[in-house]
Motif scaffolding. Structure first.
Motif, PDB file in Angstrom:
ATOM      1  N   TYR A 281       0.838  -1.203   0.000  1.00 34.30           N
ATOM      2  CA  TYR A 281       0.000   0.000   0.000  1.00 34.30           C
ATOM      3  C   TYR A 281       0.866   1.244   0.000  1.00 34.30           C
ATOM      4  CZ  TYR A 281      -3.755  -3.168   1.395  1.00 34.30           C
ATOM      5  OH  TYR A 281      -4.670  -4.191   1.443  1.00 34.30           O
ATOM      6  N   ASP A 282       0.350   2.292  -0.671  1.00 34.90           N
ATOM      7  CA  ASP A 282       1.033   3.583  -0.580  1.00 34.90           C
ATOM      8  C   ASP A 282       0.436   4.371   0.583  1.00 34.90           C
ATOM      9  OD1 ASP A 282      -1.357   4.765  -1.399  1.00 34.90           O
ATOM     10  OD2 ASP A 282      -0.720   5.015  -3.476  1.00 34.90           O
ATOM     11  N   ALA A 283       0.885   5.613   0.776  1.00 34.48           N
ATOM     12  CA  ALA A 283       0.471   6.411   1.929  1.00 34.48           C
ATOM     13  C   ALA A 283      -0.998   6.800   1.888  1.00 34.48           C
ATOM     14  CB  ALA A 283       1.337   7.665   2.026  1.00 34.48           C
ATOM     15  N   GLN A 284      -1.617   6.753   0.708  1.00 35.94           N
ATOM     16  CA  GLN A 284      -3.041   7.077   0.572  1.00 35.94           C
ATOM     17  C   GLN A 284      -3.931   5.841   0.716  1.00 35.94           C
ATOM     18  OE1 GLN A 284      -0.705   8.458  -1.799  1.00 35.94           O
ATOM     19  NE2 GLN A 284      -0.673  10.131  -0.298  1.00 35.94           N
ATOM     20  N   GLY A 285      -3.316   4.674   0.874  1.00 41.60           N
ATOM     21  CA  GLY A 285      -4.084   3.450   1.042  1.00 41.60           C
ATOM     22  C   GLY A 285      -4.372   2.720  -0.245  1.00 41.60           C
ATOM     23  N   THR A 286      -3.802   3.160  -1.351  1.00 41.11           N
ATOM     24  CA  THR A 286      -3.999   2.467  -2.628  1.00 41.11           C
ATOM     25  C   THR A 286      -3.141   1.206  -2.642  1.00 41.11           C
ATOM     26  OG1 THR A 286      -4.376   4.582  -3.744  1.00 41.11           O
ATOM     27  CG2 THR A 286      -3.884   2.682  -5.130  1.00 41.11           C
ATOM     28  N   SER A 287      -3.732   0.116  -3.090  1.00 38.99           N
ATOM     29  CA  SER A 287      -3.002  -1.149  -3.098  1.00 38.99           C
ATOM     30  C   SER A 287      -2.343  -1.397  -4.461  1.00 38.99           C
ATOM     31  CB  SER A 287      -3.942  -2.309  -2.770  1.00 38.99           C
ATOM     32  OG  SER A 287      -4.952  -2.436  -3.762  1.00 38.99           O
ATOM     33  N   TYR A 288      -1.251  -2.149  -4.417  1.00 34.60           N
ATOM     34  CA  TYR A 288      -0.503  -2.508  -5.626  1.00 34.60           C
ATOM     35  C   TYR A 288      -0.125  -3.982  -5.537  1.00 34.60           C
ATOM     36  CZ  TYR A 288       0.014   2.572  -5.894  1.00 34.60           C
ATOM     37  OH  TYR A 288      -0.235   3.929  -5.941  1.00 34.60           O
ATOM     38  N   GLN A 289      -0.229  -4.680  -6.664  1.00 36.44           N
ATOM     39  CA  GLN A 289       0.147  -6.088  -6.734  1.00 36.44           C
ATOM     40  C   GLN A 289       1.543  -6.212  -7.332  1.00 36.44           C
ATOM     41  OE1 GLN A 289      -1.805  -8.592  -5.508  1.00 36.44           O
ATOM     42  NE2 GLN A 289      -3.169  -6.944  -4.804  1.00 36.44           N
ATOM     43  N   LEU A 290       2.440  -6.806  -6.565  1.00 31.70           N
ATOM     44  CA  LEU A 290       3.820  -6.968  -7.021  1.00 31.70           C
ATOM     45  C   LEU A 290       4.133  -8.444  -7.238  1.00 31.70           C
ATOM     46  CD1 LEU A 290       5.708  -4.509  -4.636  1.00 31.70           C
ATOM     47  CD2 LEU A 290       4.601  -4.024  -6.830  1.00 31.70           C
ATOM     48  N   THR A 291       5.174  -8.666  -8.038  1.00 29.20           N
ATOM     49  CA  THR A 291       5.684 -10.013  -8.272  1.00 29.20           C
ATOM     50  C   THR A 291       7.188 -10.013  -8.005  1.00 29.20           C
ATOM     51  OG1 THR A 291       4.003 -10.526  -9.937  1.00 29.20           O
ATOM     52  CG2 THR A 291       6.013 -11.862  -9.972  1.00 29.20           C
ATOM     53  N   VAL A 292       7.629 -10.981  -7.212  1.00 31.63           N
ATOM     54  CA  VAL A 292       9.058 -11.133  -6.911  1.00 31.63           C
ATOM     55  C   VAL A 292       9.574 -12.340  -7.697  1.00 31.63           C
ATOM     56  CG1 VAL A 292      10.789 -11.490  -5.124  1.00 31.63           C
ATOM     57  CG2 VAL A 292       8.719 -10.162  -4.616  1.00 31.63           C
TER      58      VAL A 292
ATOM     59  N   VAL B 195      17.252 -11.019  -7.698  1.00 30.96           N
ATOM     60  CA  VAL B 195      15.855 -10.737  -7.339  1.00 30.96           C
ATOM     61  C   VAL B 195      15.372  -9.537  -8.140  1.00 30.96           C
ATOM     62  CG1 VAL B 195      14.261 -10.139  -5.473  1.00 30.96           C
ATOM     63  CG2 VAL B 195      16.247 -11.625  -5.018  1.00 30.96           C
ATOM     64  N   VAL B 196      14.234  -9.698  -8.812  1.00 32.73           N
ATOM     65  CA  VAL B 196      13.623  -8.604  -9.571  1.00 32.73           C
ATOM     66  C   VAL B 196      12.187  -8.427  -9.085  1.00 32.73           C
ATOM     67  CG1 VAL B 196      12.956  -7.756 -11.847  1.00 32.73           C
ATOM     68  CG2 VAL B 196      15.084  -9.055 -11.583  1.00 32.73           C
ATOM     69  N   ILE B 197      11.816  -7.180  -8.797  1.00 36.41           N
ATOM     70  CA  ILE B 197      10.463  -6.873  -8.295  1.00 36.41           C
ATOM     71  C   ILE B 197       9.746  -6.061  -9.365  1.00 36.41           C
ATOM     72  CG2 ILE B 197       9.146  -5.762  -6.463  1.00 36.41           C
ATOM     73  CD1 ILE B 197      11.849  -6.015  -4.791  1.00 36.41           C
ATOM     74  N   THR B 198       8.601  -6.578  -9.809  1.00 40.81           N
ATOM     75  CA  THR B 198       7.836  -5.908 -10.870  1.00 40.81           C
ATOM     76  C   THR B 198       6.411  -5.659 -10.410  1.00 40.81           C
ATOM     77  OG1 THR B 198       7.256  -8.048 -11.837  1.00 40.81           O
ATOM     78  CG2 THR B 198       9.209  -6.943 -12.705  1.00 40.81           C
ATOM     79  N   ASN B 199       5.758  -4.702 -11.107  1.00 39.33           N
ATOM     80  CA  ASN B 199       4.353  -4.414 -10.796  1.00 39.33           C
ATOM     81  C   ASN B 199       3.436  -5.187 -11.742  1.00 39.33           C
ATOM     82  OD1 ASN B 199       4.494  -3.037 -13.222  1.00 39.33           O
ATOM     83  ND2 ASN B 199       4.469  -0.994 -12.285  1.00 39.33           N
ATOM     84  N   SER B 200       2.146  -4.915 -11.659  1.00 41.28           N
ATOM     85  CA  SER B 200       1.178  -5.655 -12.485  1.00 41.28           C
ATOM     86  C   SER B 200       1.328  -5.362 -13.972  1.00 41.28           C
ATOM     87  CB  SER B 200      -0.256  -5.315 -12.029  1.00 41.28           C
ATOM     88  OG  SER B 200      -0.483  -3.913 -12.124  1.00 41.28           O
ATOM     89  N   SER B 201       2.031  -4.257 -14.296  1.00 43.87           N
ATOM     90  CA  SER B 201       2.294  -3.935 -15.711  1.00 43.87           C
ATOM     91  C   SER B 201       3.636  -4.474 -16.172  1.00 43.87           C
ATOM     92  CB  SER B 201       2.244  -2.414 -15.920  1.00 43.87           C
ATOM     93  OG  SER B 201       0.984  -1.895 -15.548  1.00 43.87           O
ATOM     94  N   ASP B 202       4.250  -5.320 -15.335  1.00 48.60           N
ATOM     95  CA  ASP B 202       5.551  -5.935 -15.614  1.00 48.60           C
ATOM     96  C   ASP B 202       6.667  -4.901 -15.682  1.00 48.60           C
ATOM     97  OD1 ASP B 202       6.950  -8.303 -15.851  1.00 48.60           O
ATOM     98  OD2 ASP B 202       7.026  -8.189 -18.040  1.00 48.60           O
ATOM     99  N   GLN B 203       6.453  -3.779 -15.013  1.00 44.27           N
ATOM    100  CA  GLN B 203       7.490  -2.744 -14.931  1.00 44.27           C
ATOM    101  C   GLN B 203       8.384  -3.036 -13.731  1.00 44.27           C
ATOM    102  OE1 GLN B 203       5.948   1.169 -14.258  1.00 44.27           O
ATOM    103  NE2 GLN B 203       7.952   2.151 -14.242  1.00 44.27           N
TER     104      GLN B 203
END
Length: 395
Positions: free
Chosen positions: A168-179, A200-208
């Motif tokens: 979660y960010d400081a505003q409470g928005t959630s993010y899905q990550l992949t390790v 180790v590579v950490i990416t977001n739901s957009s594969d960034q």
């Protein structure tokens, strides 16, 4: 002689009136035997006019406690011992009651369910006023800063992904990550001698890619010092945010491990951070403090009920709505449940009426006998007067 007979007639009438008034008190007690927090009253007789007749001098409230019964309403409250709940109407007038049928109104203020008067209590700062939980309806959002990686990983599993890591960010928005973990021996990054390393590579739901690094394990399979964590620093919700992915204490097998010959089951455990969390339930503890429970299981102490007492509670003035006004000339002593002479609170419970039906029926029989006797005296006095008048007319 005639005057004595007349006086006897009037005296018997005073008895009839007094017993009728006392019967009204009993009738009120019996009719409220199922009213929560109701306190019965007793009638007191006194003689009048130099012992010629009687009257009800007044009534006194029975201050004994009624039985306490549990309810399914978490905001109900009963007092075990001395004290009265304090209520305030829209004009600022204070009332007192033993009836703890409470609920929250549309403004998130605690009120009694009968009159909708505001329940008085103490805030977290100790100031007295309305019990208001408007600012306690949610827990604020907080940003995730730490994720623990736990479990085992072996080279044959390379590459291995741990998906659906929610932060979660400081505003409470959630993010899905992949390790994603790739064995360094099968990559372009060399493995240090005597170690088993993983990229180790950490990416977001957009594969960034949001972060990357390398962790190493020693010959026992434990993380090595200086190579046991990867820090992801990126912009989330318009703010820079760093999240540390911790693979365990160096030299310890309590976190992530690399032990050959076993299965791979490494997973991510998010240690902190949350969105806005809503209130799920509330209940009073024995000190009258409202315990608030939120959707994630977090508990928080809210306002506290205030109690009042008077030097002579039997002289309280009864008003409609199961309420009392202070006895004339007496000032309320205010305090917290469980302190001083005040009783404790039993949540999700109500104090029932203290009316003893058996005693009321027994008292009613006594009044009935008294009424019958006074009526008989009136009849005898009437017959004697009639005889007197007949004798006078005959002469």
């Amino acid at each position: 002689m005639g005057s004595n007979i007349l006086q006897g007639l009037y005296t018997s009438v005073s008895g009839l009136n007094a017993f009728s008034d006392a019967l009204d008190t009993i009738s009120n007690n019996v009719s409220n035997m199922n009213t929560p927090g109701f306190r019965g009253s007793d009638s007191f007789f006194e003689n009048m006019m130099d012992e010629d007749g009687t009257e009800v001098a007044g009534t006194g409230i029975d201050t004994s406690e009624g039985d306490i019964e549990q309810t399914s309403t978490t905001t109900d409250a009963a007092i075990q011992g001395q004290g009265l709940f304090i209520l305030k109407d829209s004009e600022g007038n204070l009332y007192y009651t033993r009836d703890g049928q409470f609920e929250f109104n549309s403004s998130n203020q605690l009120v009694d369910s009968v009159n909708q008067y505001l329940v008085q209590g103490y805030s977290s700062t100790g100031s007295m006023g309305n019990i208001d939980i408007s600012n306690l309806q949610t827990l604020p959002a907080s940003a995730t800063t730490s994720v623990n990686m736990v479990g085992n990983i072996v080279t044959g599993s390379s590459p291995y992904t741990v998906s659906d890591v929610t932060i979660y960010d400081a505003q409470g928005t959630s993010y899905q990550l992949t390790v994603t973990m790739t064995s360094a021996s099968s990559s372009t990054t060399p493995t240090p001698t005597g170690s088993q390393s993983w990229n180790v590579v950490i990416t977001n739901s957009s594969d960034q890619t949001l972060g990357s690094g390398q962790v190493s394990f020693d010959g026992t399979g434990a993380p090595e010092a200086g190579a046991n964590e990867v820090t992801m620093t990126t912009t989330l919700g318009g703010q820079s945010q760093s999240v540390v992915f911790n693979f365990g204490t160096a030299g310890s097998l309590s976190g992530a491990t690399d032990i050959p010959g076993t299965t791979t089951n490494i997973a991510a455990q998010v240690q902190n951070g949350n969105g806005v969390i809503g209130l799920s339930s509330q209940a009073f503890n024995t000190s009258g403090v409202l315990q608030l429970t939120y959707a994630n299981g977090t508990t928080k102490a809210g306002p506290q009920l205030a109690l009042a007492s008077f030097a002579d509670e039997s002289s309280l003035q009864t008003v409609q709505g199961n309420l009392y006004l202070p006895p004339p000339g007496q000032t309320a002593q205010i305090g917290q449940p469980g302190s001083g002479s005040f009783g404790q609170i039993e949540g999700s419970s109500l104090e029932m009426s203290n009316v003893n039906l058996t005693q009321e029926l027994a008292d009613m029989i006594v009044l009935q006998r008294g009424y019958q006797a006074s009526s008989q005296v009136m009849n005898v006095a009437s017959e004697m007067l009639q005889q007197l008048y007949s004798s006078v007319q005959g002469n």
